[in-house]
Motif scaffolding. Structure first.
Motif, PDB file in Angstrom:
ATOM      1  N   GLU A 287      -1.835  27.625 -84.097  1.00 31.90           N
ATOM      2  CA  GLU A 287      -1.845  27.325 -85.229  1.00 31.90           C
ATOM      3  C   GLU A 287      -3.218  27.606 -85.867  1.00 31.90           C
ATOM      4  O   GLU A 287      -3.519  27.974 -87.037  1.00 31.90           O
ATOM      5  CB  GLU A 287      -1.687  25.727 -85.213  1.00 31.90           C
ATOM      6  CG  GLU A 287      -0.367  25.259 -85.424  1.00 31.90           C
ATOM      7  CD  GLU A 287       0.092  25.147 -86.681  1.00 31.90           C
ATOM      8  OE1 GLU A 287      -0.286  24.528 -87.613  1.00 31.90           O
ATOM      9  OE2 GLU A 287       0.965  26.264 -86.810  1.00 31.90           O
ATOM     10  N   SER A 288      -4.204  27.379 -84.844  1.00 35.03           N
ATOM     11  CA  SER A 288      -5.701  27.604 -85.199  1.00 35.03           C
ATOM     12  C   SER A 288      -5.809  29.053 -85.656  1.00 35.03           C
ATOM     13  O   SER A 288      -6.366  29.367 -86.353  1.00 35.03           O
ATOM     14  CB  SER A 288      -6.857  27.019 -84.321  1.00 35.03           C
ATOM     15  OG  SER A 288      -6.846  27.761 -83.142  1.00 35.03           O
ATOM     16  N   SER A 290      -3.667  31.350 -86.462  1.00 32.63           N
ATOM     17  CA  SER A 290      -2.891  31.988 -87.611  1.00 32.63           C
ATOM     18  C   SER A 290      -3.675  31.052 -88.855  1.00 32.63           C
ATOM     19  O   SER A 290      -3.721  31.879 -90.083  1.00 32.63           O
ATOM     20  CB  SER A 290      -1.483  31.462 -87.908  1.00 32.63           C
ATOM     21  OG  SER A 290      -1.314  30.120 -88.059  1.00 32.63           O
ATOM     22  N   GLU A 291      -4.567  30.176 -88.688  1.00 32.15           N
ATOM     23  CA  GLU A 291      -5.084  29.805 -89.820  1.00 32.15           C
ATOM     24  C   GLU A 291      -6.315  30.604 -90.033  1.00 32.15           C
ATOM     25  O   GLU A 291      -6.670  30.927 -91.249  1.00 32.15           O
ATOM     26  CB  GLU A 291      -5.689  28.335 -89.537  1.00 32.15           C
ATOM     27  CG  GLU A 291      -5.748  27.308 -90.728  1.00 32.15           C
ATOM     28  CD  GLU A 291      -6.687  26.049 -90.513  1.00 32.15           C
ATOM     29  OE1 GLU A 291      -6.058  25.327 -89.545  1.00 32.15           O
ATOM     30  OE2 GLU A 291      -7.861  25.883 -90.724  1.00 32.15           O
ATOM     31  N   SER A 294      -5.005  34.125 -91.445  1.00 30.06           N
ATOM     32  CA  SER A 294      -4.469  33.597 -92.799  1.00 30.06           C
ATOM     33  C   SER A 294      -5.613  33.631 -93.871  1.00 30.06           C
ATOM     34  O   SER A 294      -5.460  33.868 -95.176  1.00 30.06           O
ATOM     35  CB  SER A 294      -3.321  32.664 -93.332  1.00 30.06           C
ATOM     36  OG  SER A 294      -3.760  31.382 -93.435  1.00 30.06           O
ATOM     37  N   ARG A 295      -6.547  32.747 -93.581  1.00 28.06           N
ATOM     38  CA  ARG A 295      -7.991  32.682 -94.325  1.00 28.06           C
ATOM     39  C   ARG A 295      -8.335  34.032 -94.545  1.00 28.06           C
ATOM     40  O   ARG A 295      -9.066  34.164 -95.617  1.00 28.06           O
ATOM     41  CB  ARG A 295      -8.781  31.808 -93.607  1.00 28.06           C
ATOM     42  CG  ARG A 295      -9.683  30.991 -94.800  1.00 28.06           C
ATOM     43  CD  ARG A 295     -10.489  30.006 -94.152  1.00 28.06           C
ATOM     44  NE  ARG A 295      -9.876  28.883 -93.446  1.00 28.06           N
ATOM     45  CZ  ARG A 295      -9.993  28.145 -92.372  1.00 28.06           C
ATOM     46  NH1 ARG A 295     -10.785  28.646 -91.682  1.00 28.06           N
ATOM     47  NH2 ARG A 295      -9.404  27.108 -92.078  1.00 28.06           N
ATOM     48  N   THR A 366     -12.877  23.622 -97.207  1.00 28.77           N
ATOM     49  CA  THR A 366     -12.656  23.600 -95.730  1.00 28.77           C
ATOM     50  C   THR A 366     -12.783  22.080 -95.492  1.00 28.77           C
ATOM     51  O   THR A 366     -11.862  21.586 -94.552  1.00 28.77           O
ATOM     52  CB  THR A 366     -13.647  24.440 -95.179  1.00 28.77           C
ATOM     53  OG1 THR A 366     -13.876  25.728 -95.709  1.00 28.77           O
ATOM     54  CG2 THR A 366     -13.646  24.401 -93.539  1.00 28.77           C
ATOM     55  N   ASP A 449       1.343  24.674 -97.573  1.00 26.69           N
ATOM     56  CA  ASP A 449       0.094  24.417 -96.458  1.00 26.69           C
ATOM     57  C   ASP A 449      -1.081  24.526 -97.479  1.00 26.69           C
ATOM     58  O   ASP A 449      -1.485  25.539 -97.947  1.00 26.69           O
ATOM     59  CB  ASP A 449       0.173  25.612 -95.570  1.00 26.69           C
ATOM     60  CG  ASP A 449      -0.985  25.508 -94.577  1.00 26.69           C
ATOM     61  OD1 ASP A 449      -1.729  24.659 -94.703  1.00 26.69           O
ATOM     62  OD2 ASP A 449      -1.141  26.465 -93.761  1.00 26.69           O
ATOM     63  N   ALA A 451      -4.262  25.097 -96.367  1.00 30.72           N
ATOM     64  CA  ALA A 451      -5.021  26.094 -95.895  1.00 30.72           C
ATOM     65  C   ALA A 451      -4.866  27.398 -96.585  1.00 30.72           C
ATOM     66  O   ALA A 451      -5.648  28.250 -97.061  1.00 30.72           O
ATOM     67  CB  ALA A 451      -5.261  26.076 -94.469  1.00 30.72           C
ATOM     68  N   MET A 452      -3.399  27.499 -96.747  1.00 31.13           N
ATOM     69  CA  MET A 452      -3.025  29.154 -97.024  1.00 31.13           C
ATOM     70  C   MET A 452      -3.462  29.388 -98.309  1.00 31.13           C
ATOM     71  O   MET A 452      -3.274  28.979 -99.375  1.00 31.13           O
ATOM     72  CB  MET A 452      -1.587  28.763 -97.237  1.00 31.13           C
ATOM     73  CG  MET A 452      -0.750  30.256 -97.474  1.00 31.13           C
ATOM     74  SD  MET A 452      -1.140  31.374 -96.175  1.00 31.13           S
ATOM     75  CE  MET A 452      -0.785  32.983 -97.202  1.00 31.13           C
TER      76      MET A 452
END
Lengths: 479, 479
Positions: A287-288, A290-291, A294-295, A366, A449, A451-452
């Motif tokens: 998760e962290s 891919s975050e 993607s960021r 953030t 999501d 963050a996306m």
């Protein structure tokens, strides 16, 4: 226990792994030298049992599948496939599970269906389900046929859940017991099993229908009088999960209650699987990662030895989005070309307003995304949060805007230009704060999501907005 | 087991927690209404035992410390302190350990030294060491005096390690046994202990000097014949850690080998503590969070209800850095004011070159930082990596630069302007790729964290560099 083994325990695992990696690299280098020194006609026959290859094979056979996966990740394609051919054993399936998606693809591309089938046969139902989406369809079909009914149902069940649902990361290796037996009987039953699944820190107590009644932690099994009944010792209100639940929530519960394993039950309470902390750790790490990816606008993790073409495709989507937002910002500036022609200092100062707005907006977003991930943002406190962020932005705008304004005044000798800078900075930081709160909240309301892509969006807003505000104010007040 | 408890297990933990949180909020609201309805003279005596307060106290007493911590995190300061006063019990220490640094500070500020001392006394040595740096000095001093020698030594030892070293996250709750006893004896010994520490999935086998000889997994203890000796059943080459080792490496080993607990030993092999997966999970989560925060330019995690002033300080450092880099970029543009005056289209087009360069550079740097974190980048493959990134940049530059160039040509009717765009985009993407590889590698060579500030640096390079390249090319070829 000789002193040698006592000495062994003090080598750091990471150093040991690095050392093994270097040894593999060294052997590969020797092999390559040998290959180059041979005449073409001798190559094939000789090389397959060359000394370096034989030592390499021996070395690899002693390694944990996870360590082999690590070594494969770090090798360029050609060497990777050479090593992969050497390790083909009953551990293949485990290694395939351990490597990253990108590397797995390169390994699978090198295997024929027969080899894939052989590797996959050694896996548990939940592991098969993890691998299945990436295997050729006919292999999956053939594989399902070789399984017994229970296993096949389990694979099908695991495949029916989304990647981020509990059902997709649960396994089926739970030990179940009844509540009306003595601990003594349980102990004998375990001894009879001869091997316990990994991460067995508790046994699951179920009734005739398979409905979960409670859990018996191994700890309690060990310290209590063997004559006691399971029902006297078990915990009857365990933390349990539903297969359709979001894995992220399960991960939070594992963290909060320091769990090692936990039952997964249907709506009616029937035990259907269990979650273990190793899967949760992998999930958190993925998760962290891919975050972070993607960021930065990467579609997926990238094999660092991926082909140039793959890398380009991986990075295109967001570069394209960025291109569009950059064009919008450019057209905003285009609107004010007349003003810039009259006062060219505007062209030099405008990126400052846009840039600091972007930085400040990214800070806000953030913070909000993190608070939302921890469920700390509710409708009750949105107004309060927004008010706070706007106040911070106002103060930062006046202070940093003031600094920028004074420098602009000194540089260009116009106090009114300085004043426009202060005003524009303040307004753009307020815009950044507003959008930093509203963008993630809107994304969540739309079921996305938070963050996306939030970083691209906020930067697009503060760029175009910053240029518009600054050039607009300048046009009104300076020209 | 009534059917009620079977029904209970099917509520999702997250929903249950959310529900409890709502109940707390509701009771706080009732309390607030009651308070407002009372005449000032009655307030004090009555409110302390008002109905909402009493129900709240009861509700809180049933909650897990981690759940109370979660609720405290989500409450604004005033309500948070009200709830905190109600939960003051023997669990205080555990709750303080669970909350975030920012929230802990608000809670400690509300306690006097006597209360802090009482809360801290209930903690284990490793937990005390976690908390100690944030407690008032005199409290820590007094606390150490109340401990026995062994406990005091353990706290001192744990405090002597850096935050990111294994020694700082290890605990001391390991069960040690000798190798020359029968499993039967071990089982009796465990029963005699009455309680086992959490995460006891293995026992540690040591000799007279406390040197680790091996580990006895509980699994093996359960399935093997009780007459066997420990030495026959134990694993004699366990993964172990040194206290001065980097926690990140330990976390990778836990992930790789799916560990639940592991011994920590001195250079001589003496067992001094153990690592458990719950601490590793917390560590991984904290690492990924602080990475996300520092990438966005936040100094530390922020209590979302923090005062405006605290938030401003938390965000200043990086805004200041950003201000400097923005000024540099602005001065680069300043160098070309003459060119912009002659061809104002340059002002509108230059942010495109800078922006896409920044985005592309951030993609490269994120990929490299990730690969470095996984130890996949070595001196052997730097050249290969750099060559690949430069090729990707060249192709992307020509393609995207081509798109941008055509649009610029159409917009401004000048094919030479379009050609300059293509050239500038390509050169800036090459610069971004070069810096995206070199910045993290240089940071690591200087002993710094490769992720820290890398995004600001790459953006600074691609902004100033992009403006310089584009305006420079335009000045040479167009004017």
């Amino acid at each position: 226990m000789s002193s040698a083994s006592a000495a062994e325990v003090i080598i750091k695992p990471q150093d040991r792994l690095q050392e093994r990696f270097s040894q593999v690299i060294e052997l590969l280098k020797q092999h390559r030298l040998l290959e180059e020194s041979l005449a073409p006609e001798h190559k094939h026959a000789f090389l397959e049992e060359s000394l370096p290859i034989l030592s390499l094979q021996k070395k690899l056979s002693e390694l944990h599948p996870a360590d082999i996966a690590y070594i494969l990740e770090g090798l360029p394609l050609e060497e990777r496939l050479l090593v992969w051919q050497l390790v083909r054993t009953e551990n293949d399936g485990d290694i395939l599970l351990e490597v990253s998606d990108a590397v797995r693809e390169t390994l699978l591309a090198d295997m024929d269906n027969h080899e894939i089938l052989a590797a996959a046969k050694e896996l548990d139902a939940d592991e098969l389900a993890d691998l299945a989406p990436e295997l050729p369809k006919e292999v999956v079909h053939e594989l399902l046929e070789t399984l017994d009914d229970q296993q096949r149902d389990r694979v099908r069940a695991a495949l029916s859940y989304e990647e981020d649902q509990v059902g997709a990361i649960m396994d089926f290796e739970m030990i179940t017991i009844r509540e009306n037996v003595a601990l003594e009987v349980v102990l004998r039953y375990l001894r009879h099993l001869q091997e316990l699944p990994d991460h067995t820190d508790k046994l699951f107590v179920v009734d005739k229908e398979g409905v979960l009644q409670g859990i018996l932690p191994i700890k309690r099994l060990l310290v209590n009088d063997p004559d006691k009944l399971v029902s006297e010792v078990m915990a009857d209100d365990p933390v349990s999960f539903r297969p359709e639940e979001d894995s992220n929530e399960a991960a939070q519960a594992f963290e909060r209650y320091d769990l090692v394993s936990a039952p997964v039950v249907t709506e009616e309470g029937r035990l259907i699987g269990r979650l273990t902390v190793d899967e949760i750790v992998d999930f958190i790490r993925e998760e962290s990662e891919s975050e972070a990816l993607s960021r930065a606008g990467l579609r997926e993790e990238e094999d660092i030895f991926a082909s140039v073409w793959r890398s380009i495709r991986n990075r295109w989507a967001w570069l394209a989005v960025n291109l569009v937002t950059a064009f919008v910002a450019s057209r905003v500036i285009g609107l004010f070309e007349g003003s810039i022609e009259k006062l060219v200092a505007l062209a030099a100062l405008m990126p400052i307003v846009a840039g600091i707005g972007g930085n400040s907006g990214n800070q806000t977003i953030t913070m909000i995304v993190r608070a939302m991930a921890l469920d700390q943002v509710s409708t009750g406190n949105t107004t309060r949060l927004l008010r706070k962020e706007l106040t911070v932005a106002l103060i930062n705008g006046l202070i940093w805007g003031g600094v920028v304004g004074i420098v602009a005044w000194q540089l260009y000798g116009s106090w009114s230009l300085g004043a426009v800078m202060v005003g524009a900075m303040t307004l753009n930081l307020l815009l950044a704060a507003l959008m930093g709160v509203l963008i993630p909240m809107t994304l969540v309301r739309l079921g996305k999501d938070p963050a996306m892509g939030s970083s691209v969006m906020i930067t697009a807003m503060t760029d175009s907005g910053g240029f518009f505000i600054f050039l607009g104010l300048a046009t009104i007040f300076l020209l």
